[in-house]
Design a protein around this motif. Structure first.
Motif, PDB file in Angstrom:
ATOM      1  N   GLU A 180     -27.630 -60.199 -19.251  1.00  0.00           N
ATOM      2  CA  GLU A 180     -26.961 -60.454 -17.986  1.00  0.00           C
ATOM      3  C   GLU A 180     -26.634 -59.130 -17.277  1.00  0.00           C
ATOM      4  O   GLU A 180     -26.206 -58.167 -17.923  1.00  0.00           O
ATOM      5  CB  GLU A 180     -25.672 -61.233 -18.209  1.00  0.00           C
ATOM      6  N   PRO A 181     -26.788 -59.078 -15.952  1.00  0.00           N
ATOM      7  CA  PRO A 181     -26.476 -57.835 -15.231  1.00  0.00           C
ATOM      8  C   PRO A 181     -25.045 -57.345 -15.448  1.00  0.00           C
ATOM      9  O   PRO A 181     -24.806 -56.139 -15.525  1.00  0.00           O
ATOM     10  CB  PRO A 181     -26.723 -58.222 -13.766  1.00  0.00           C
ATOM     11  N   PHE A 182     -24.077 -58.266 -15.551  1.00  0.00           N
ATOM     12  CA  PHE A 182     -22.703 -57.802 -15.749  1.00  0.00           C
ATOM     13  C   PHE A 182     -22.555 -57.077 -17.087  1.00  0.00           C
ATOM     14  O   PHE A 182     -21.773 -56.127 -17.209  1.00  0.00           O
ATOM     15  CB  PHE A 182     -21.699 -58.958 -15.631  1.00  0.00           C
ATOM     16  N   ALA A 183     -23.290 -57.521 -18.105  1.00  0.00           N
ATOM     17  CA  ALA A 183     -23.244 -56.854 -19.409  1.00  0.00           C
ATOM     18  C   ALA A 183     -23.821 -55.446 -19.298  1.00  0.00           C
ATOM     19  O   ALA A 183     -23.258 -54.480 -19.832  1.00  0.00           O
ATOM     20  CB  ALA A 183     -23.997 -57.666 -20.443  1.00  0.00           C
ATOM     21  N   ALA A 184     -24.946 -55.334 -18.616  1.00  0.00           N
ATOM     22  CA  ALA A 184     -25.567 -54.020 -18.445  1.00  0.00           C
ATOM     23  C   ALA A 184     -24.645 -53.073 -17.690  1.00  0.00           C
ATOM     24  O   ALA A 184     -24.538 -51.884 -18.026  1.00  0.00           O
ATOM     25  CB  ALA A 184     -26.892 -54.173 -17.702  1.00  0.00           C
ATOM     26  N   GLN A 185     -23.960 -53.578 -16.673  1.00  0.00           N
ATOM     27  CA  GLN A 185     -23.069 -52.729 -15.887  1.00  0.00           C
ATOM     28  C   GLN A 185     -21.881 -52.256 -16.717  1.00  0.00           C
ATOM     29  O   GLN A 185     -21.472 -51.091 -16.632  1.00  0.00           O
ATOM     30  CB  GLN A 185     -22.576 -53.490 -14.655  1.00  0.00           C
ATOM     31  N   GLN A 186     -21.318 -53.164 -17.521  1.00  0.00           N
ATOM     32  CA  GLN A 186     -20.186 -52.764 -18.354  1.00  0.00           C
ATOM     33  C   GLN A 186     -20.588 -51.704 -19.380  1.00  0.00           C
ATOM     34  O   GLN A 186     -19.811 -50.776 -19.665  1.00  0.00           O
ATOM     35  CB  GLN A 186     -19.589 -53.989 -19.049  1.00  0.00           C
ATOM     36  N   ILE A 187     -21.795 -51.826 -19.933  1.00  0.00           N
ATOM     37  CA  ILE A 187     -22.267 -50.811 -20.881  1.00  0.00           C
ATOM     38  C   ILE A 187     -22.495 -49.484 -20.170  1.00  0.00           C
ATOM     39  O   ILE A 187     -22.119 -48.416 -20.679  1.00  0.00           O
ATOM     40  CB  ILE A 187     -23.557 -51.275 -21.576  1.00  0.00           C
ATOM     41  N   ALA A 188     -23.100 -49.525 -18.984  1.00  0.00           N
ATOM     42  CA  ALA A 188     -23.319 -48.288 -18.230  1.00  0.00           C
ATOM     43  C   ALA A 188     -21.996 -47.618 -17.896  1.00  0.00           C
ATOM     44  O   ALA A 188     -21.854 -46.386 -18.027  1.00  0.00           O
ATOM     45  CB  ALA A 188     -24.094 -48.593 -16.949  1.00  0.00           C
ATOM     46  N   ASP A 189     -20.998 -48.395 -17.489  1.00  0.00           N
ATOM     47  CA  ASP A 189     -19.681 -47.829 -17.171  1.00  0.00           C
ATOM     48  C   ASP A 189     -19.055 -47.189 -18.407  1.00  0.00           C
ATOM     49  O   ASP A 189     -18.468 -46.102 -18.332  1.00  0.00           O
ATOM     50  CB  ASP A 189     -18.760 -48.923 -16.635  1.00  0.00           C
ATOM     51  N   ALA A 190     -19.169 -47.872 -19.554  1.00  0.00           N
ATOM     52  CA  ALA A 190     -18.582 -47.344 -20.792  1.00  0.00           C
ATOM     53  C   ALA A 190     -19.268 -46.052 -21.218  1.00  0.00           C
ATOM     54  O   ALA A 190     -18.608 -45.107 -21.679  1.00  0.00           O
ATOM     55  CB  ALA A 190     -18.678 -48.391 -21.898  1.00  0.00           C
ATOM     56  N   LEU A 191     -20.583 -46.005 -21.085  1.00  0.00           N
ATOM     57  CA  LEU A 191     -21.307 -44.788 -21.444  1.00  0.00           C
ATOM     58  C   LEU A 191     -20.891 -43.620 -20.555  1.00  0.00           C
ATOM     59  O   LEU A 191     -20.644 -42.506 -21.029  1.00  0.00           O
ATOM     60  CB  LEU A 191     -22.812 -45.026 -21.344  1.00  0.00           C
ATOM     61  N   ARG A 192     -20.802 -43.883 -19.273  1.00  0.00           N
ATOM     62  CA  ARG A 192     -20.404 -42.818 -18.355  1.00  0.00           C
ATOM     63  C   ARG A 192     -18.981 -42.354 -18.644  1.00  0.00           C
ATOM     64  O   ARG A 192     -18.680 -41.155 -18.595  1.00  0.00           O
ATOM     65  CB  ARG A 192     -20.548 -43.295 -16.909  1.00  0.00           C
ATOM     66  N   GLU A 193     -18.097 -43.297 -18.956  1.00  0.00           N
ATOM     67  CA  GLU A 193     -16.729 -42.927 -19.294  1.00  0.00           C
ATOM     68  C   GLU A 193     -16.688 -42.052 -20.548  1.00  0.00           C
ATOM     69  O   GLU A 193     -15.814 -41.192 -20.699  1.00  0.00           O
ATOM     70  CB  GLU A 193     -15.891 -44.186 -19.508  1.00  0.00           C
ATOM     71  N   ALA A 194     -17.665 -42.266 -21.454  1.00  0.00           N
ATOM     72  CA  ALA A 194     -17.741 -41.464 -22.678  1.00  0.00           C
ATOM     73  C   ALA A 194     -18.443 -40.132 -22.459  1.00  0.00           C
ATOM     74  O   ALA A 194     -18.623 -39.362 -23.407  1.00  0.00           O
ATOM     75  CB  ALA A 194     -18.471 -42.250 -23.762  1.00  0.00           C
ATOM     76  N   GLY A 195     -18.860 -39.869 -21.217  1.00  0.00           N
ATOM     77  CA  GLY A 195     -19.480 -38.591 -20.903  1.00  0.00           C
ATOM     78  C   GLY A 195     -20.992 -38.596 -20.882  1.00  0.00           C
ATOM     79  O   GLY A 195     -21.615 -37.542 -20.689  1.00  0.00           O
ATOM     80  N   VAL A 196     -21.610 -39.773 -21.094  1.00  0.00           N
ATOM     81  CA  VAL A 196     -23.070 -39.864 -21.069  1.00  0.00           C
ATOM     82  C   VAL A 196     -23.558 -39.886 -19.619  1.00  0.00           C
ATOM     83  O   VAL A 196     -23.035 -40.647 -18.795  1.00  0.00           O
ATOM     84  CB  VAL A 196     -23.554 -41.127 -21.798  1.00  0.00           C
ATOM     85  N   GLU A 197     -24.551 -39.074 -19.310  1.00  0.00           N
ATOM     86  CA  GLU A 197     -25.190 -39.158 -18.004  1.00  0.00           C
ATOM     87  C   GLU A 197     -26.240 -40.263 -18.083  1.00  0.00           C
ATOM     88  O   GLU A 197     -27.186 -40.176 -18.884  1.00  0.00           O
ATOM     89  CB  GLU A 197     -25.845 -37.837 -17.608  1.00  0.00           C
ATOM     90  N   VAL A 198     -26.080 -41.284 -17.288  1.00  0.00           N
ATOM     91  CA  VAL A 198     -26.967 -42.444 -17.314  1.00  0.00           C
ATOM     92  C   VAL A 198     -27.857 -42.399 -16.080  1.00  0.00           C
ATOM     93  O   VAL A 198     -27.371 -42.490 -14.941  1.00  0.00           O
ATOM     94  CB  VAL A 198     -26.178 -43.765 -17.353  1.00  0.00           C
ATOM     95  N   LEU A 199     -29.149 -42.262 -16.306  1.00  0.00           N
ATOM     96  CA  LEU A 199     -30.129 -42.233 -15.214  1.00  0.00           C
ATOM     97  C   LEU A 199     -30.982 -43.483 -15.289  1.00  0.00           C
ATOM     98  O   LEU A 199     -31.780 -43.640 -16.215  1.00  0.00           O
ATOM     99  CB  LEU A 199     -31.014 -40.988 -15.327  1.00  0.00           C
ATOM    100  N   THR A 200     -30.800 -44.399 -14.368  1.00  0.00           N
ATOM    101  CA  THR A 200     -31.636 -45.597 -14.303  1.00  0.00           C
ATOM    102  C   THR A 200     -32.652 -45.443 -13.182  1.00  0.00           C
ATOM    103  O   THR A 200     -32.535 -44.560 -12.325  1.00  0.00           O
ATOM    104  CB  THR A 200     -30.781 -46.852 -14.073  1.00  0.00           C
ATOM    105  N   ASP A 201     -33.666 -46.312 -13.209  1.00  0.00           N
ATOM    106  CA  ASP A 201     -34.729 -46.261 -12.211  1.00  0.00           C
ATOM    107  C   ASP A 201     -35.334 -44.855 -12.151  1.00  0.00           C
ATOM    108  O   ASP A 201     -35.655 -44.334 -11.092  1.00  0.00           O
ATOM    109  CB  ASP A 201     -34.176 -46.669 -10.837  1.00  0.00           C
TER     110      ASP A 201
END
Length: 459
Positions: A210-231
């Motif tokens: 589900e898109p909401f699940a993906a967004q929550q994971i992306a937010d959590a990763l970024r909060e942990a300092g991970v640079e998330v590059l999609t597309d």
């Protein structure tokens, strides 16, 4: 070369192969397991078990810090070496000797060799030529695949094997792939001190959920300092003599890291095991029918990752039981849609977790179902108050309104994997929503999320 005969030959001693061998041996059949590497397979040594060992300490600490009283006692930092030591304990330092006594107890013979099918019910394994009176089961699993990126193979990238067994944490880690392995390892290494960049060519992470699940994971990763590059497509990779890896992405940006983890899918282990002798294509999943027989060969079965149905340990074990029942001519277990393929129960063990079974909303609509979507906060009840402040989480049910049954469920949040089995039972058993509304959860537990989800649905 010795000639030996068994009722069943099992190629591969991972979880699926072990379960099949055990069920058959317990049923009185003579069984030989043919395995050139570690008994218990990828999941136990390089995937499920070590990855969760790397993830769990930070998750336990995060939960403690959300709870007043515990938060004040959790001021320290993660002991990285202790985490790695515990990981080594869980994977038995890549030593499978403890598994061998189980085989002996069940009367299963082990041959340490690569098995090659040489004809009908015939397998060559080292110095042995084996014949099966009843069946041959292929349970050889899968291996990481490398996408065709310029310079990638020569850059000595990590796969899940190197990542989950590393003896040290790199200062900088780049990850190609935003699926389950990619997001889990990105979060684990960030929690252990690495600077992590996660690169995903699709528009979002966890593209099948589900898109909401993906967004929550992306937010959590970024909060942990991970640079998330999609597309973001990777154009080339190179490693210099000093050891640094340079990843060039679309647009010309260069990302420099000490190690590169490629988490971009897996391929079935069907090369070099003789499937060409049977008219099958090496390198491809083995096609099977509803009883896991390989198409066109009534004596040959394929279970687990090697058949490409559902690359999940628990599904490989389920398939093993089906095959064992079939060979023993015991009626009962069978494959069902939700228990096979992309609708199988599945968990991403990040923080927050993603636990899902059945259809997503988009998949259900694409499949032509008339649906109603019910949604609630995973921790938005009395039980959730004990999981601390700001515990993000969402629960969603997908209901087939024509039959009034649940056909999909997704939960995100803290430790929501334990929610999943109730949803799996509801979906597989096709329990009417009107009956689920009488299944009352205990107070005060987070399972009351089911009340919130079901209360707005028709009786």
């Amino acid at each position: 070369m010795s000639e030996r005969e068994f009722d069943v030959i099992v190629l591969g001693a991972g979880p699926a192969g072990e379960v099949a061998a055990g069920e058959l041996a317990d049923g009185g059949l003579s069984v030989v397991l043919v395995e050139p590497r570690l008994v218990a397979g990828e999941c136990s040594y390089y995937a499920c078990m070590p990855s969760k060992a790397l993830l769990r300490p930070a998750q336990a600490l995060a939960e403690a810090r959300r709870v007043p009283g515990a938060a004040e006692a959790s001021r320290g930092e993660i002991d990285v070496q202790a985490v790695l030591d515990r990981r080594d304990e869980i994977i038995h330092d890549l030593d499978d000797s403890e598994q061998l006594s189980w085989l002996q107890e069940h009367g299963i013979e082990l041959i340490r060799a690569k098995g090659v099918i040489t004809g009908e019910r015939s397998v060559a394994a080292g110095d042995h030529r084996l014949t099966a009176t009843k069946a041959v089961i292929v349970a050889t699993g899968s291996s990481p695949s490398l996408p065709p990126i310029d310079g990638l193979a020569d850059a000595r990238p990590w796969t899940n094997r190197e990542a989950t067994t590393t003896k040290s944490i790199p200062d900088r880690l780049a990850v190609i792939g935003g699926g389950v392995v990619g997001v889990e390892m990105a979060q684990a290494f960030a929690s252990l001190g690495a600077t992590v960049t996660l690169i995903e060519p699709e528009a979002r992470l966890l593209i099948r959920e589900e898109p909401f699940a993906a967004q929550q994971i992306a937010d959590a990763l970024r909060e942990a300092g991970v640079e998330v590059l999609t597309d973001t497509a990777v154009e080339s990779v190179s490693r210099v003599s000093s050891g640094e890896v340079t990843i060039t992405v679309a647009g010309g940006r260069e990302i420099v890291a000490d190690e590169l983890l490629v988490a971009a899918g897996r391929r079935p282990n069907t090369v070099g095991i003789g499937v060409e002798e049977l008219g099958l294509e090496a390198g491809k999943p083995l096609p099977t029918d509803a009883r896991l027989r390989v198409n066109g060969h009534s004596w040959l079965y394929a279970i687990g990752d090697v058949n490409g149905r559902a690359l999940l340990t628990h599904m490989g074990k389920h398939q093993a039981r089906i095959v064992a029942d079939t060979i023993r001519q015991v009626s009962g277990r069978e494959l069902r849609t939700v228990a096979d393929g992309p609708q199988s129960p599945r968990v991403v063990f990040t923080e927050p977790q993603v636990a899902a079974v059945g259809f997503t909303e988009a998949d259900a609509r694409e499949a032509g179902f008339n649906i109603q979507v019910a949604e609630a906060s995973t921790s938005g009840n009395a039980g959730g108050s004990f999981y601390g402040h700001d515990a993000v989480g969402t629960a969603r049910l997908i209901v087939d309104t024509d039959r009034n049954v649940v056909i999909g469920a997704t939960f995100t949040g803290v430790d929501v994997h334990e929610f999943l089995h109730a949803a799996t039972i509801a979906i597989v058993s096709q329990i009417p929503v009107s009956d689920l509304q009488y299944c009352i959860p205990s107070f005060p537990t987070r399972s009351e999320v089911w009340l919130n989800l079901l209360s707005g649905l028709p009786r």
